[in-house]
Design an enzyme around this catalytic site. Structure first.
Site, PDB file in Angstrom:
ATOM      1  N   ASP A 313       0.673  -1.246  -0.201  1.00 49.29           N
ATOM      2  CA  ASP A 313       0.172  -0.027   0.028  1.00 49.29           C
ATOM      3  C   ASP A 313       0.831   1.364   0.066  1.00 49.29           C
ATOM      4  O   ASP A 313       1.946   0.981   0.529  1.00 49.29           O
ATOM      5  CB  ASP A 313      -0.888   0.059   1.202  1.00 49.29           C
ATOM      6  CG  ASP A 313      -1.680   1.351   1.277  1.00 49.29           C
ATOM      7  OD1 ASP A 313      -2.379   1.798   0.473  1.00 49.29           O
ATOM      8  OD2 ASP A 313      -1.457   1.859   2.404  1.00 49.29           O
ATOM      9  N   ASP A 507      -2.035  -0.521   5.802  1.00 49.26           N
ATOM     10  CA  ASP A 507      -2.199  -0.084   7.118  1.00 49.26           C
ATOM     11  C   ASP A 507      -3.737   0.349   7.318  1.00 49.26           C
ATOM     12  O   ASP A 507      -4.200   0.719   8.522  1.00 49.26           O
ATOM     13  CB  ASP A 507      -1.536   1.152   7.250  1.00 49.26           C
ATOM     14  CG  ASP A 507      -1.857   2.352   6.632  1.00 49.26           C
ATOM     15  OD1 ASP A 507      -2.173   3.385   7.142  1.00 49.26           O
ATOM     16  OD2 ASP A 507      -1.932   2.226   5.443  1.00 49.26           O
ATOM     17  N   ASP A 511      -7.304  -1.326   3.116  1.00 47.56           N
ATOM     18  CA  ASP A 511      -6.509  -2.351   2.748  1.00 47.56           C
ATOM     19  C   ASP A 511      -6.946  -4.086   3.351  1.00 47.56           C
ATOM     20  O   ASP A 511      -6.229  -4.871   2.854  1.00 47.56           O
ATOM     21  CB  ASP A 511      -5.013  -2.185   3.261  1.00 47.56           C
ATOM     22  CG  ASP A 511      -4.380  -0.963   2.794  1.00 47.56           C
ATOM     23  OD1 ASP A 511      -4.681  -0.813   1.521  1.00 47.56           O
ATOM     24  OD2 ASP A 511      -3.894  -0.299   3.743  1.00 47.56           O
TER      25      ASP A 511
END
Length: 618
Positions: A313, A507, A511
């Site tokens: 990410d 995080d 996600d």
């Protein structure tokens, strides 16, 4: 949790038994302690085994109980207690992981508000349950409220924090015609929204469904192990019964036949096989935890070892998630220090991340900031204030009505967010703000490339310009930007379908579906969302990016030790069983061989506890 309590009780009882035995207590004392350990740690496996028998199947849980009882029958009560403790601990860890996932999914539902303000046709307002909303309903979202449904803005303007959905670090300006998502936070202005999705079909609801579905799916390896357990259990039990019954039919002595059958049960027991697997994995977990990396289970450590591509990410993972001023352009002959001082004076009372970043930059440069006589936040546009008797505005490019400023496009082309600073009716400068790369991100990308043999993949909900700039800076080749959570999950499934074993690192709540869909997952624990942390197999407590490659390398080393231990254990079992079947294996020698192989594989696994076992990757 009940299984955890029983596992702890079994361990405590076994340790008490060992202590009593070493202290030369009467045999009745330590035998009693060991037998109570059997009961505490084995009753759940016994119940499971009996239920399996009712379904005409035989599982390894029942085999372990029979092996433990067989050990006790020939006086090796400690062997059985150790076996019971190992299996009770394994079951407790599995139950804890399942409970965490269930709590995570339930917690995500709390992001979406339970109530909504419904606007009637006559303009009246009525509070209703959010779940009762239907497409076409009009709702009002006040400043500070979470949006209760997916929809389209039909009135008002505001900045909406939708990081829980897209991962974008900055609130996004929403005005008429823009799309909004349930569970996102309306920050400054009031919005009127037409509902476009049934509550069961919102983006947030789809996140919950995706996490739940992926968490409930069994891995291919797990299904294979279950089949092996079934066949092995049937084989060992059948062989033991035959070895006991056949000699008796030909007039063999009962005691010697029973002793031989029990010896077979001991040497054929998979205790060494179990210890061949668990100590290396658990020692690797302990080693990682000392360095701020929490690996939640031995299964998670095994899956890490399979990683051949890492998906990262952007916001909050490779970057800090907080904007900083990175560019200052002065116009009309005004210096950049004056532009920053003027903007900070106007923004000093702002709660917006952009305003806080501008004020922080001025403070870092020790620039004096004047007091603002008045201050007003303009929803979706910026702020206005009176500074030193002049009207000062800090505006988004969309809200600026003056002459075209080419520098704005230049700043935005770099992936930064541009704001225009005006005094009176004149633009005096433009500031560019950007999320900052975490220290060590470049080295981490290089280490992952070397470790897996391919470049990491970048998945983000942020814009393409920002994603491309970061990827170019870090050396990432595969970049996919502008993704919703379901798009991230689809990208992970696409990689998995191509035969890759994906480690997803993220995080945020957005996600979580991708993390749940991946072969294994890792969360940034310090600033990570609760759902991401709970969904992940691994958590980096200190958000140390270098730990990603290090823990994958550690997992691979643990797997190599597991393979070596399995060879040792299987060889010992094969030799001892063959000796017992085709020769005469004395019980003491059988126990010594069995226990010797067990000790050997345990010591081999304990090597991963040393500080030298933690990989040092350049």
């Amino acid at each position: 949790m009940e299984s955890v309590r029983w596992a702890v009780a079994a361990l405590a009882l076994m340790l008490c038994g060992v202590g009593a035995q070493l202290a030369d207590a009467p045999p009745a004392v330590w035998w009693a302690l060991y037998l109570v350990c059997y009961l505490a740690g084995g009753w759940q496996s016994a119940v499971s085994g009996v239920q399996a028998l009712r379904d005409r199947t035989l599982d390894v849980d029942l085999l372990m109980i029979l092996a433990a009882l067989g050990a006790a029958a020939i006086g090796q009560v400690f062997d059985g207690a150790l076996l019971i403790v190992i299996f009770a601990t394994s079951g407790a860890l599995e139950d804890m992981a399942t409970a965490r996932t269930e709590r995570s999914v339930r917690g995500l539902l709390g992001l979406a508000p339970a109530d909504a303000t419904l606007l009637e046709a006559d303009g009246a307002q009525r509070v209703v349950a959010a779940e009762s909303l239907r497409p076409g309903d009009r709702i009002l979202i006040r400043p500070g409220e979470r949006i209760s449904a997916d929809g389209t803005v039909i009135g008002g303007s505001s900045d909406v924090d939708q990081s829980s959905i897209t991962g974008e670090p900055l609130p996004v300006t929403k005005s008429k015609g823009d799309e909004v998502f349930a569970g996102t936070l309306n920050t400054s202005g009031a919005l009127q929204v037409t509902v476009t999705q049934d509550p069961s079909s919102t983006v947030m609801a789809r996140i919950v469904a995706a996490v739940a579905a992926a968490s409930a799916t069994k891995a291919t390896t797990q299904l294979f192990i279950e089949k092996v357990e079934q066949r092995y259990s049937v084989l060992v039990v059948a062989a033991t019964l035959i070895l006991f019954a056949a000699p008796l039919m030909f007039g063999a002595d009962l005691r010697s036949t029973l002793l031989r059958a029990m010896t077979f049960m001991i040497v054929a027991s998979p205790c060494a096989v179990v210890l061949a697997t668990m100590p290396p994995l658990l020692c690797a977990i302990a080693n990682a935890s000392r360095r701020g990396v929490l690996v939640k289970s031995a299964v998670a450590m095994e899956r890490l070892a399979d990683t051949d591509v890492v998906v990262l990410d952007k916001t909050g993972t490779l970057t800090t998630g907080a904007p900083e001023v990175v560019q200052m352009v002065a116009l009309s002959g005004v210096g950049t220090a004056k532009v920053l001082a003027t903007a900070a004076a106007a923004e000093q009372f702002s709660e917006h991340p952009v305003g806080r970043a501008i004020v922080a930059e001025a403070a870092a440069r020790a620039i004096a900031v004047s007091e603002a006589a008045t201050f007003a936040a303009i929803a979706g546009q910026g702020v206005t204030a009176e500074v030193d008797g002049q009207r000062v505005e800090v505006l988004s490019p969309a809200a600026y009505v003056g002459p075209t400023l080419p520098v704005v496009a230049e700043i935005e082309d770099t992936g930064a967010t541009a704001v225009i600073v005006t005094v009176g009716d004149r633009a005096i400068g433009v500031l560019g703000l950007q999320d900052q790369v975490r220290p060590g991100a470049g080295a981490t990308v290089q280490a992952l490339h070397s470790l897996t043999g391919c470049s990491p993949v970048l998945l983000t909900g942020d814009n393409h310009a920002a994603a491309a700039r970061l990827a170019g800076q870090l050396g990432i080749e595969d970049v996919r930007a502008g993704l919703l959570p379901e798009d991230k999950a689809a990208a992970v499934r696409e990689l998995e379908a191509g035969g890759r074993r994906v480690l997803m690192v993220g995080d945020g709540v957005n996600d979580a579906p991708a993390m749940a869909s991946a072969h294994s997952s890792m969360a940034m624990g310090r600033c990570g969302a609760d759902l991401a942390v709970d969904t992940a197999d691994v958590v980096t407590v200190g958000d140390d990016l270098s730990a990603i490659a290090a823990v994958v390398a550690l997992a691979r080393r643990a797997r190599r030790l597991v393979v070596a231990n399995l060879v040792i254990a299987a060889t010992a079992i094969t030799v001892l069983v063959a000796w017992d079947l085709f020769g005469h294996l004395p019980l003491p020698l059988g126990v010594a061989g069995h226990e010797g192989s067990t000790v050997l594989v345990v010591l081999n696994g304990l090597r991963l506890l040393s500080n030298r076992a933690w990989p040092r990757l350049s």
